[in-house]
Scaffold this motif. Structure first.
Motif, PDB file in Angstrom:
ATOM      1  N   ASP A   1      42.605  61.977  90.612  1.00 27.13           N
ATOM      2  CA  ASP A   1      43.828  61.769  89.836  1.00 27.13           C
ATOM      3  C   ASP A   1      44.017  60.274  89.574  1.00 27.13           C
ATOM      4  O   ASP A   1      44.548  59.544  90.400  1.00 27.13           O
ATOM      5  N   ALA A   2      43.589  59.827  88.416  1.00 22.94           N
ATOM      6  CA  ALA A   2      43.630  58.399  88.078  1.00 22.94           C
ATOM      7  C   ALA A   2      45.049  57.862  87.947  1.00 22.94           C
ATOM      8  O   ALA A   2      45.248  56.653  87.951  1.00 22.94           O
ATOM      9  N   ASP A   3      46.050  58.748  87.827  1.00 23.58           N
ATOM     10  CA  ASP A   3      47.429  58.296  87.659  1.00 23.58           C
ATOM     11  C   ASP A   3      48.142  58.044  88.986  1.00 23.58           C
ATOM     12  O   ASP A   3      49.255  57.541  89.000  1.00 23.58           O
ATOM     13  N   ARG A   4      47.535  58.411  90.097  1.00 22.78           N
ATOM     14  CA  ARG A   4      48.161  58.198  91.413  1.00 22.78           C
ATOM     15  C   ARG A   4      47.448  57.091  92.170  1.00 22.78           C
ATOM     16  O   ARG A   4      46.239  56.958  92.092  1.00 22.78           O
ATOM     17  N   PRO A   5      48.232  56.311  92.945  1.00 24.28           N
ATOM     18  CA  PRO A   5      47.586  55.278  93.748  1.00 24.28           C
ATOM     19  C   PRO A   5      46.717  55.876  94.843  1.00 24.28           C
ATOM     20  O   PRO A   5      47.003  56.951  95.363  1.00 24.28           O
ATOM     21  N   GLY A   6      45.664  55.133  95.179  1.00 23.75           N
ATOM     22  CA  GLY A   6      44.730  55.602  96.196  1.00 23.75           C
ATOM     23  C   GLY A   6      45.117  55.231  97.616  1.00 23.75           C
ATOM     24  O   GLY A   6      44.645  55.841  98.569  1.00 23.75           O
ATOM     25  N   ILE A   7      45.975  54.215  97.784  1.00 25.39           N
ATOM     26  CA  ILE A   7      46.381  53.797  99.127  1.00 25.39           C
ATOM     27  C   ILE A   7      47.878  53.504  99.154  1.00 25.39           C
ATOM     28  O   ILE A   7      48.519  53.349  98.111  1.00 25.39           O
ATOM     29  N   ALA A   8      48.415  53.413 100.366  1.00 25.51           N
ATOM     30  CA  ALA A   8      49.824  53.045 100.543  1.00 25.51           C
ATOM     31  C   ALA A   8      49.924  51.868 101.503  1.00 25.51           C
ATOM     32  O   ALA A   8      49.186  51.786 102.480  1.00 25.51           O
ATOM     33  N   ILE A   9      50.837  50.958 101.190  1.00 23.61           N
ATOM     34  CA  ILE A   9      51.236  49.921 102.132  1.00 23.61           C
ATOM     35  C   ILE A   9      52.522  50.422 102.747  1.00 23.61           C
ATOM     36  O   ILE A   9      53.557  50.490 102.082  1.00 23.61           O
ATOM     37  N   ASP A  10      52.446  50.841 104.007  1.00 26.19           N
ATOM     38  CA  ASP A  10      53.584  51.433 104.704  1.00 26.19           C
ATOM     39  C   ASP A  10      54.200  50.400 105.636  1.00 26.19           C
ATOM     40  O   ASP A  10      53.586  49.984 106.614  1.00 26.19           O
TER      41      ASP A  10
ATOM     42  N   ALA B   1      51.591  52.073  90.038  1.00 23.57           N
ATOM     43  CA  ALA B   1      52.008  52.007  91.436  1.00 23.57           C
ATOM     44  C   ALA B   1      53.132  53.010  91.698  1.00 23.57           C
ATOM     45  O   ALA B   1      53.804  53.471  90.773  1.00 23.57           O
ATOM     46  N   HIS B   2      53.303  53.343  92.954  1.00 26.94           N
ATOM     47  CA  HIS B   2      54.455  54.117  93.418  1.00 26.94           C
ATOM     48  C   HIS B   2      55.260  53.194  94.324  1.00 26.94           C
ATOM     49  O   HIS B   2      54.732  52.721  95.338  1.00 26.94           O
TER      50      HIS B   2
END
Length: 124
Positions: A22-31, A77-78
């Motif tokens: 899914d190219a529209d979603r980020p692959g990682i999160a900074i939590d 980004a999210h």
């Protein structure tokens, strides 16, 4: 006062890459859930430039991204959501910009405790 996770005073690119399938979603999160409340923000731009692409920024005690002075771009980004779209809002604004040159495109800003995008100063 503790320090935020990152203070940008030069030019920095943070790229997580797209989620698998899914190219529209980020692959990682900074939590930032383990950041002390006194630290406040996840990423602070103070005179530098930051490009954030395909990253989710979540669970900061205050702002996800705080552009005090400087410029940058937030792309695909999210902010306040995990890569899968579930809520993990930042404590205050998702993105705060203070008269800065910030471009936000193809991103989702949601579930934050304050405004999604807060512009303190600036022009059209």
């Amino acid at each position: 006062m503790e320090r935020p996770i990152t203070v940008v005073r030069d030019s920095v690119r943070i790229e997580g890459g797209p989620a698998t399938g899914d190219a529209d979603r980020p692959g990682i999160a900074i939590d930032a859930s383990s950041v002390p409340v006194d630290a406040g923000d996840t990423i602070v731009v103070d005179g530098g430039s930051v490009d954030i692409e395909s990253v989710a920024i979540v669970n900061a005690p205050r702002f996800g991204v705080n552009v005090i002075e400087g410029s940058g771009a937030i792309v695909r980004a999210h902010i306040g959501l995990l890569p899968d779209g579930s809520s993990a809002g930042n404590g205050s604004h998702g993105v705060a910009a203070n008269g800065s040159n910030l471009i936000l495109t193809d991103s989702v800003v949601s579930a934050n405790g304050g405004h999604g995008i807060f512009v303190a100063e600036g022009s059209d």
